[in-house]
Write a protein that holds these residues in place. Structure first.
Motif, PDB file in Angstrom:
ATOM      1  N   GLY A 138      -1.894   5.553  -0.335  1.00 41.96           N
ATOM      2  CA  GLY A 138      -3.026   4.657  -0.039  1.00 41.96           C
ATOM      3  C   GLY A 138      -3.466   3.770  -1.194  1.00 41.96           C
ATOM      4  O   GLY A 138      -4.516   3.141  -1.121  1.00 41.96           O
ATOM      5  N   GLY A 148      -1.272  -3.391   8.966  1.00 37.10           N
ATOM      6  CA  GLY A 148      -2.008  -2.162   8.682  1.00 37.10           C
ATOM      7  C   GLY A 148      -3.502  -2.391   8.535  1.00 37.10           C
ATOM      8  O   GLY A 148      -3.968  -3.531   8.410  1.00 37.10           O
ATOM      9  N   ILE A 155       8.104  -1.685   8.092  1.00 36.71           N
ATOM     10  CA  ILE A 155       7.071  -1.189   7.169  1.00 36.71           C
ATOM     11  C   ILE A 155       5.989  -0.502   8.000  1.00 36.71           C
ATOM     12  O   ILE A 155       5.488  -1.088   8.966  1.00 36.71           O
ATOM     13  N   GLY A 156       5.642   0.708   7.596  1.00 36.36           N
ATOM     14  CA  GLY A 156       4.627   1.477   8.335  1.00 36.36           C
ATOM     15  C   GLY A 156       5.061   1.629   9.785  1.00 36.36           C
ATOM     16  O   GLY A 156       6.211   1.979  10.053  1.00 36.36           O
ATOM     17  N   ASN A 157       4.159   1.331  10.706  1.00 32.17           N
ATOM     18  CA  ASN A 157       4.520   1.452  12.125  1.00 32.17           C
ATOM     19  C   ASN A 157       4.960   0.106  12.720  1.00 32.17           C
ATOM     20  O   ASN A 157       5.009  -0.054  13.933  1.00 32.17           O
ATOM     21  N   VAL A 197       0.892  -1.168   0.000  1.00 38.75           N
ATOM     22  CA  VAL A 197       0.000   0.000   0.000  1.00 38.75           C
ATOM     23  C   VAL A 197       0.926   1.212   0.000  1.00 38.75           C
ATOM     24  O   VAL A 197       1.761   1.347   0.910  1.00 38.75           O
ATOM     25  N   THR A 198       0.819   2.044  -1.020  1.00 39.32           N
ATOM     26  CA  THR A 198       1.724   3.202  -1.139  1.00 39.32           C
ATOM     27  C   THR A 198       1.383   4.241  -0.072  1.00 39.32           C
ATOM     28  O   THR A 198       0.289   4.215   0.506  1.00 39.32           O
ATOM     29  N   PRO A 199       2.300   5.217   0.151  1.00 38.70           N
ATOM     30  CA  PRO A 199       1.999   6.287   1.122  1.00 38.70           C
ATOM     31  C   PRO A 199       0.707   7.026   0.764  1.00 38.70           C
ATOM     32  O   PRO A 199       0.011   7.525   1.650  1.00 38.70           O
ATOM     33  N   SER A 207       9.398   1.836   1.618  1.00 39.30           N
ATOM     34  CA  SER A 207       8.714   3.056   2.090  1.00 39.30           C
ATOM     35  C   SER A 207       7.187   2.936   2.010  1.00 39.30           C
ATOM     36  O   SER A 207       6.478   3.941   2.122  1.00 39.30           O
ATOM     37  N   ALA A 208       6.700   1.705   1.817  1.00 40.53           N
ATOM     38  CA  ALA A 208       5.246   1.500   1.744  1.00 40.53           C
ATOM     39  C   ALA A 208       4.603   1.725   3.110  1.00 40.53           C
ATOM     40  O   ALA A 208       5.246   1.584   4.152  1.00 40.53           O
ATOM     41  N   ARG A 209       3.330   2.042   3.063  1.00 38.19           N
ATOM     42  CA  ARG A 209       2.570   2.215   4.295  1.00 38.19           C
ATOM     43  C   ARG A 209       2.240   0.841   4.899  1.00 38.19           C
ATOM     44  O   ARG A 209       2.194   0.653   6.099  1.00 38.19           O
ATOM     45  N   GLU A 210       1.967  -0.103   3.989  1.00 40.46           N
ATOM     46  CA  GLU A 210       1.670  -1.475   4.399  1.00 40.46           C
ATOM     47  C   GLU A 210       2.220  -2.435   3.344  1.00 40.46           C
ATOM     48  O   GLU A 210       2.414  -2.040   2.196  1.00 40.46           O
TER      49      GLU A 210
END
Ligand code: PDD
Length: 285
Positions: A195, A268, A262-264, A191-193, A238-241
């Motif tokens: 979304g 996600g 990845i992400g936090n 999932v890109t930054p 650098s993906a969000r998920e």
């Protein structure tokens, strides 16, 4: 309860479930396979798996040894005889038994068919999905037709082992352009930054996963943006998920790639929602 396998026309206790030493699956990996999820004793997405099976057989010019309908009955019977509520059913068809020679044997040689089933530990799978997994990346050194689901999985075996030895759960293959193809036994998504969901387009460099195909319906229904295209390892970092999809794991969040978080660092919301929604879009037999 002893496990039962189907081998070339017979249901046998595991101990007696054997194929010939000159089966071409054994000698050349000259065969194809499918893995279907089983839930509440029912096969999930059987129709699509059998369609892909026929395509794989066609690409290798192996004939289907029995009708699709008869195969469906055997799959269900193996699930029932092994009393599988939640698990997987595995089927394999090889070009059959013949004196070792690289060229195809005569048309009279009957393809071999083996079916097994195995229970999976549901709470363990759920716990894994709640935690997410770590993966490493490795050069994709497989042959050029991994869109065919063949039993020739040596690169996949070595990749998975390398991942485990490096403290990860799985490996992602990366092609010469630095883009991710797929995991050792699953398709890969990010999932890109912004979304947008991204997964590689299905060409000869990946297996067109059934879970992947069905997930597009879930994504559409949730109104999420999605792109089928190659993405680089850097994009994944650098993906969000990130997550992987396969019949045995459905949607499994990835929280570390090559040691980068990845992400936090937790599964996600997109992956979690898609995992929950998946079976609304899958076909239950
Ligand atoms: N693996 N890519 C590869 C290389 C795979 O082996 C698999 C499936 C997938 C996902 O396909 P599907 O969504 O149809 O399961 C992608 C199975 C589960 C296995 O080898 O056990």
């Amino acid at each position: 309860m002893s496990r039962i396998a189907y081998v070339n026309g017979r249901y046998l206790p595991f101990h007696d479930a054997k194929v010939h030493v000159e089966d071409r699956g054994y000698q050349f990996a000259d065969g194809v396979y499918e893995v279907c999820e089983v839930r509440s004793g029912r096969l999930i997405d059987e129709r699509r798996h059998l369609e892909r099976l026929k395509r794989s057989l066609g690409e290798l010019q192996i004939r289907m040894p029995i009708s699709t309908r008869a195969l469906g009955v055997i799959l269900q019977e193996v699930v029932a005889r092994n009393r599988i509520g939640y698990g997987i059913v595995y089927l394999q068809i090889t070009r059959g038994v013949a004196r070792r020679d690289h060229a195809f044997p005569s048309r009279e040689v009957r393809p071999s068919l083996v079916v097994t089933a195995r229970a999976l530990n549901r709470s363990r799978n759920e716990a894994l999905a709640e935690q997410g997994i770590a993966v490493i990346t490795l050069p994709d050194n497989r042959w050029g037709r991994v869109d065919i689901k063949t039993t020739g999985l040596l690169s996949n075996v070595l990749a998975r082992q390398a991942a485990i030895e490096r403290g990860a759960r799985d490996a992602w293959f990366v092609d010469e352009d630095g883009t991710v193809t797929e995991a050792s036994s699953a398709n890969v998504w990010i999932v890109t930054p912004a979304g947008t969901l991204v997964t590689r387009h299905a060409d000869h460099a990946i297996l067109r996963g059934i879970t992947r195909t069905v997930l597009f319906d879930a994504i559409k229904a949730q109104g999420l943006a999605v792109q089928e295209r190659a993405f680089t390892v850097e994009e994944a970092y650098s993906a969000r998920e990130a997550f992987i999809t396969s019949a045995s794991q459905i949607v499994l969040p990835v929280v570390r790639v090559d040691g980068r978080t990845i992400g936090n660092g937790k599964p996600g919301p997109v992956a979690t929602a898609l995992r929950r929604a998946y079976h609304l879009y899958a076909e239950a037999g």
